[in-house]
Design a protein around this motif. Structure first.
Motif, mmCIF file in Angstrom:
data_model
loop_
_atom_site.group_PDB
_atom_site.id
_atom_site.type_symbol
_atom_site.label_atom_id
_atom_site.label_comp_id
_atom_site.label_asym_id
_atom_site.label_seq_id
_atom_site.Cartn_x
_atom_site.Cartn_y
_atom_site.Cartn_z
ATOM 1 N N ILE A 1 -20.483 17.090 -15.108
ATOM 2 C CA ILE A 1 -20.509 16.499 -13.769
ATOM 3 C C ILE A 1 -21.689 15.550 -13.640
ATOM 4 O O ILE A 1 -21.550 14.426 -13.153
ATOM 5 C CB ILE A 1 -20.564 17.601 -12.687
ATOM 6 N N VAL A 2 -22.854 15.985 -14.087
ATOM 7 C CA VAL A 2 -24.052 15.145 -14.008
ATOM 8 C C VAL A 2 -23.878 13.891 -14.867
ATOM 9 O O VAL A 2 -24.237 12.785 -14.438
ATOM 10 C CB VAL A 2 -25.314 15.930 -14.425
ATOM 11 N N ALA A 3 -23.311 14.032 -16.048
ATOM 12 C CA ALA A 3 -23.096 12.875 -16.923
ATOM 13 C C ALA A 3 -22.162 11.854 -16.267
ATOM 14 O O ALA A 3 -22.424 10.649 -16.301
ATOM 15 C CB ALA A 3 -22.537 13.322 -18.267
ATOM 16 N N LYS A 4 -21.092 12.334 -15.644
ATOM 17 C CA LYS A 4 -20.162 11.431 -14.965
ATOM 18 C C LYS A 4 -20.825 10.764 -13.762
ATOM 19 O O LYS A 4 -20.616 9.584 -13.504
ATOM 20 C CB LYS A 4 -18.911 12.185 -14.515
ATOM 21 N N ALA A 5 -21.608 11.537 -13.022
ATOM 22 C CA ALA A 5 -22.302 10.979 -11.859
ATOM 23 C C ALA A 5 -23.308 9.913 -12.297
ATOM 24 O O ALA A 5 -23.443 8.872 -11.652
ATOM 25 C CB ALA A 5 -23.002 12.084 -11.078
ATOM 26 N N LEU A 6 -23.992 10.164 -13.406
ATOM 27 C CA LEU A 6 -24.930 9.164 -13.933
ATOM 28 C C LEU A 6 -24.206 7.886 -14.340
ATOM 29 O O LEU A 6 -24.708 6.783 -14.109
ATOM 30 C CB LEU A 6 -25.706 9.726 -15.126
ATOM 31 N N ARG B 1 -20.611 16.407 -7.316
ATOM 32 C CA ARG B 1 -19.196 16.347 -7.687
ATOM 33 C C ARG B 1 -18.518 15.159 -7.029
ATOM 34 O O ARG B 1 -17.718 14.469 -7.640
ATOM 35 C CB ARG B 1 -18.504 17.649 -7.275
ATOM 36 N N GLU B 2 -18.847 14.915 -5.760
ATOM 37 C CA GLU B 2 -18.267 13.772 -5.049
ATOM 38 C C GLU B 2 -18.649 12.456 -5.726
ATOM 39 O O GLU B 2 -17.815 11.562 -5.882
ATOM 40 C CB GLU B 2 -18.733 13.750 -3.592
ATOM 41 N N ILE B 3 -19.893 12.354 -6.140
ATOM 42 C CA ILE B 3 -20.363 11.142 -6.821
ATOM 43 C C ILE B 3 -19.670 11.003 -8.172
ATOM 44 O O ILE B 3 -19.205 9.928 -8.539
ATOM 45 C CB ILE B 3 -21.892 11.171 -6.973
ATOM 46 N N ALA B 4 -19.587 12.094 -8.918
ATOM 47 C CA ALA B 4 -18.956 12.073 -10.241
ATOM 48 C C ALA B 4 -17.494 11.654 -10.162
ATOM 49 O O ALA B 4 -16.994 10.965 -11.048
ATOM 50 C CB ALA B 4 -19.073 13.445 -10.906
ATOM 51 N N GLU B 5 -16.817 12.046 -9.099
ATOM 52 C CA GLU B 5 -15.409 11.703 -8.935
ATOM 53 C C GLU B 5 -15.211 10.344 -8.273
ATOM 54 O O GLU B 5 -14.078 9.939 -8.020
ATOM 55 C CB GLU B 5 -14.698 12.802 -8.142
#
Length: 72
Positions: free
Chosen positions: A6-11, A55-59
């Motif tokens: 999740i953190v990687a996707k948000a980054l 999670r919202e940011i990652a998505e």
């Protein structure tokens, strides 16, 4: 999805800018604590607000352009 994923996707969504990501999470947590509805299917009582915001940011449901909107 694991926390690291999740953190990687948000980054990725913030162009690998950790400072921007932390500001987005902080701003979204403030909105959630003020009564904004989560944009992902996560229970406010069972999850931390910061986890929901991340999670919202990652998505891609929250971005720098949308964070200024008060009605998210």
């Amino acid at each position: 999805m694991r926390t690291e994923e999740i953190v990687a996707k948000a980054l990725e969504k913030t162009g690998d800018d950790r400072y921007l990501l932390s500001n987005l999470v902080f701003s979204r947590v403030k909105q959630l604590s003020a009564g904004a509805k989560p944009l992902v299917d996560m229970d406010l009582r069972q999850n931390k607000l910061s986890d929901i915001a991340m999670r919202e940011i990652a998505e891609g449901k929250v971005s720098i352009e949308r964070i200024d909107e008060r009605n998210i």
